[in-house]
Design a protein around this motif. Sequence first.
Motif, PDB file in Angstrom:
ATOM      1  N   GLU A 140       0.842  -1.195   0.000  1.00 53.40           N
ATOM      2  CA  GLU A 140       0.000   0.000   0.000  1.00 53.40           C
ATOM      3  C   GLU A 140       0.882   1.251   0.000  1.00 53.40           C
ATOM      4  N   ILE A 141       0.541   2.182  -0.887  1.00 52.08           N
ATOM      5  CA  ILE A 141       1.259   3.450  -0.982  1.00 52.08           C
ATOM      6  C   ILE A 141       0.219   4.557  -0.892  1.00 52.08           C
ATOM      7  N   THR A 142       0.140   5.208   0.256  1.00 52.60           N
ATOM      8  CA  THR A 142      -0.926   6.164   0.484  1.00 52.60           C
ATOM      9  C   THR A 142      -0.546   7.559   0.000  1.00 52.60           C
ATOM     10  N   THR A 143      -1.483   8.197  -0.673  1.00 59.12           N
ATOM     11  CA  THR A 143      -1.289   9.587  -1.123  1.00 59.12           C
ATOM     12  C   THR A 143      -2.209  10.533  -0.358  1.00 59.12           C
ATOM     13  N   THR A 144      -2.868  10.023   0.681  1.00 60.95           N
ATOM     14  CA  THR A 144      -3.729  10.832   1.536  1.00 60.95           C
ATOM     15  C   THR A 144      -3.451  10.466   2.993  1.00 60.95           C
ATOM     16  N   ALA A 145      -3.955  11.280   3.901  1.00 61.55           N
ATOM     17  CA  ALA A 145      -3.806  11.003   5.335  1.00 61.55           C
ATOM     18  C   ALA A 145      -5.191  10.960   5.947  1.00 61.55           C
ATOM     19  N   GLY A 146      -5.857   9.796   5.811  1.00 63.71           N
ATOM     20  CA  GLY A 146      -7.215   9.728   6.322  1.00 63.71           C
ATOM     21  C   GLY A 146      -7.686   8.355   6.729  1.00 63.71           C
ATOM     22  N   THR A 147      -7.472   7.340   5.921  1.00 57.43           N
ATOM     23  CA  THR A 147      -8.131   6.061   6.185  1.00 57.43           C
ATOM     24  C   THR A 147      -7.332   5.109   7.063  1.00 57.43           C
ATOM     25  N   GLY A 148      -6.017   5.193   7.016  1.00 51.28           N
ATOM     26  CA  GLY A 148      -5.200   4.251   7.767  1.00 51.28           C
ATOM     27  C   GLY A 148      -5.131   2.874   7.151  1.00 51.28           C
ATOM     28  N   TYR A 195     -11.235  16.703   5.244  1.00 51.84           N
ATOM     29  CA  TYR A 195     -12.071  15.503   5.373  1.00 51.84           C
ATOM     30  C   TYR A 195     -11.236  14.301   5.803  1.00 51.84           C
ATOM     31  N   GLN A 196     -10.079  14.148   5.166  1.00 48.78           N
ATOM     32  CA  GLN A 196      -9.221  13.002   5.478  1.00 48.78           C
ATOM     33  C   GLN A 196      -8.662  13.104   6.893  1.00 48.78           C
ATOM     34  N   GLY A 197      -8.267  14.304   7.285  1.00 50.79           N
ATOM     35  CA  GLY A 197      -7.734  14.480   8.627  1.00 50.79           C
ATOM     36  C   GLY A 197      -8.754  14.184   9.708  1.00 50.79           C
ATOM     37  N   PHE A 198     -10.008  14.580   9.467  1.00 48.81           N
ATOM     38  CA  PHE A 198     -11.047  14.276  10.451  1.00 48.81           C
ATOM     39  C   PHE A 198     -11.378  12.786  10.471  1.00 48.81           C
ATOM     40  N   ASP A 199     -11.274  12.128   9.344  1.00 44.64           N
ATOM     41  CA  ASP A 199     -11.447  10.675   9.333  1.00 44.64           C
ATOM     42  C   ASP A 199     -10.418  10.030  10.254  1.00 44.64           C
ATOM     43  N   ALA A 200      -9.171  10.446  10.128  1.00 42.43           N
ATOM     44  CA  ALA A 200      -8.120   9.923  11.013  1.00 42.43           C
ATOM     45  C   ALA A 200      -8.422  10.266  12.471  1.00 42.43           C
ATOM     46  N   LEU A 201      -8.862  11.491  12.710  1.00 42.02           N
ATOM     47  CA  LEU A 201      -9.201  11.899  14.076  1.00 42.02           C
ATOM     48  C   LEU A 201     -10.270  10.993  14.663  1.00 42.02           C
ATOM     49  N   PHE A 202     -11.326  10.745  13.908  1.00 45.50           N
ATOM     50  CA  PHE A 202     -12.420   9.944  14.445  1.00 45.50           C
ATOM     51  C   PHE A 202     -12.033   8.480  14.611  1.00 45.50           C
ATOM     52  N   HIS A 203     -11.133   7.974  13.778  1.00 46.72           N
ATOM     53  CA  HIS A 203     -10.605   6.631  14.038  1.00 46.72           C
ATOM     54  C   HIS A 203     -10.001   6.568  15.436  1.00 46.72           C
ATOM     55  N   ALA A 204      -9.225   7.592  15.775  1.00 45.47           N
ATOM     56  CA  ALA A 204      -8.559   7.620  17.075  1.00 45.47           C
ATOM     57  C   ALA A 204      -9.555   7.866  18.209  1.00 45.47           C
ATOM     58  N   VAL A 205     -10.442   8.831  18.016  1.00 37.85           N
ATOM     59  CA  VAL A 205     -11.418   9.167  19.055  1.00 37.85           C
ATOM     60  C   VAL A 205     -12.324   7.973  19.359  1.00 37.85           C
ATOM     61  N   VAL A 248       0.351  15.116  10.217  1.00 36.69           N
ATOM     62  CA  VAL A 248      -0.989  14.594   9.952  1.00 36.69           C
ATOM     63  C   VAL A 248      -0.896  13.181   9.360  1.00 36.69           C
ATOM     64  N   ALA A 249       0.084  12.961   8.485  1.00 40.64           N
ATOM     65  CA  ALA A 249       0.294  11.618   7.930  1.00 40.64           C
ATOM     66  C   ALA A 249       0.637  10.620   9.030  1.00 40.64           C
ATOM     67  N   LEU A 250       1.486  11.035   9.954  1.00 37.70           N
ATOM     68  CA  LEU A 250       1.848  10.160  11.062  1.00 37.70           C
ATOM     69  C   LEU A 250       0.635   9.886  11.946  1.00 37.70           C
ATOM     70  N   ALA A 251      -0.160  10.918  12.201  1.00 40.72           N
ATOM     71  CA  ALA A 251      -1.370  10.738  13.004  1.00 40.72           C
ATOM     72  C   ALA A 251      -2.300   9.723  12.376  1.00 40.72           C
ATOM     73  N   ASN A 252      -2.441   9.797  11.070  1.00 37.24           N
ATOM     74  CA  ASN A 252      -3.309   8.872  10.362  1.00 37.24           C
ATOM     75  C   ASN A 252      -2.871   7.421  10.568  1.00 37.24           C
ATOM     76  N   SER A 253      -1.591   7.169  10.408  1.00 35.12           N
ATOM     77  CA  SER A 253      -1.099   5.796  10.594  1.00 35.12           C
ATOM     78  C   SER A 253      -1.175   5.361  12.054  1.00 35.12           C
ATOM     79  N   LEU A 254      -0.849   6.260  12.980  1.00 36.33           N
ATOM     80  CA  LEU A 254      -0.938   5.915  14.398  1.00 36.33           C
ATOM     81  C   LEU A 254      -2.360   5.541  14.780  1.00 36.33           C
ATOM     82  N   ALA A 255      -3.331   6.296  14.265  1.00 37.92           N
ATOM     83  CA  ALA A 255      -4.725   5.998  14.581  1.00 37.92           C
ATOM     84  C   ALA A 255      -5.111   4.609  14.103  1.00 37.92           C
ATOM     85  N   ALA A 256      -4.547   4.196  12.977  1.00 36.76           N
ATOM     86  CA  ALA A 256      -4.910   2.892  12.407  1.00 36.76           C
ATOM     87  C   ALA A 256      -4.178   1.734  13.066  1.00 36.76           C
TER      88      ALA A 256
END
Length: 387
Positions: A140-148, A195-205, A248-256
Amino acid sequence: MKKFQYYIPTRVLFGQGALGGLHKAGIPGKKGLIVISSGKSTKANGYLARVEEQLELAGCEHVLFDKILPNPVLRHVEEGAQLAKEQGCDFVVGLGGGSSMDAAKAIAVMATNPGNYWDYSGGKTGKNLPLACDPLPIIEITTTAGTGSEVDPTAVITKEDTNEKCGLVNEKLYPAISVVDPDLMMTVPPMLTAYQGFDALFHAVESVINKYENPMGEMFALKAIEYVARYLPAAVKDGSDSEARGYVALANSLAAYFMLCTSEHSMEHALSAYHPDLPHGAGLIMLSMAWHGHFVKNHACDDLYIRMAKAMGKEDASRAEDFLDLLHQLQVDCGVENLKMSDYGVTKEELPSLVENARESMGKLFSMDPAALSDEDVLRIYEESYR
């Protein structure tokens, strides 16, 4: 102390320029199917060419499948899997956002397994069968920071004829290698960044307030919440801010790394199953104040909301309401506080049917909530969120 298991086998290449090291990371095959969206950005920004170069440096052949929609659908999973089999591909590369990465996982499943993908899915019409064979290895090669999706074992696919948007979770879907390179995210437009950043946020929350949260997962989730709260507004304001993009990219992966979603995700998947033009993160934002407001008002987990408020920067937080205030302010800072369901064709009249869809398609996530939601509660949250 709670019991838990922790298993993340994915090798992650993280940081600016990380894509350049892919060819030395141990590619798990000799011929890859590259899965990208039907849009133009992956090609126009040169990301596809760079991935092709990395595969060639590793001595690998490659085939392209470029039909994935923003909400990936079953027919494209079947088509991509057929192409992989016909071309003799022995691994799959998901390049892009969550849609391409999830589709790559689903294609990897059906390139080796008999029957229909929905045989292995849950939801209303899925058979929920165990996989007969291991999927093809996945990069997987991500070009966004949202889904994890680059570090999790989940693929979310929509079955269009029944409006089911369901996640298949299986440890065989952990990618072998993932690349998280903020350089590939610099061109994401401001609203999609939000949108992507909030997706990552809600994964964590959702993972923190989840009934099955544990100290190991909370460690990752709270750090993800901290980084999104601190850096997402800057990334939205200036997409070329490499520091903000990186965090933000790091946050996305950490949340996942510990993603236990709740009914908020079930409710959003019902929305975007019927309205596929609605970005997943936007739908979550629309629901978030009413959804979290319900649990705050009912004191379902005040201590956890306070802990998250502190992670978001309010060190003296003492009330669960502090989290709601900070969540609203973050939405204001990112320019997404006034999103409307009606702008995506959602009507008030269909809200009761969404309650049913959310229960039927991803009902298991309701069991993760910090307190039980009745159908009346779910409908009220939809109604309070509707504009």
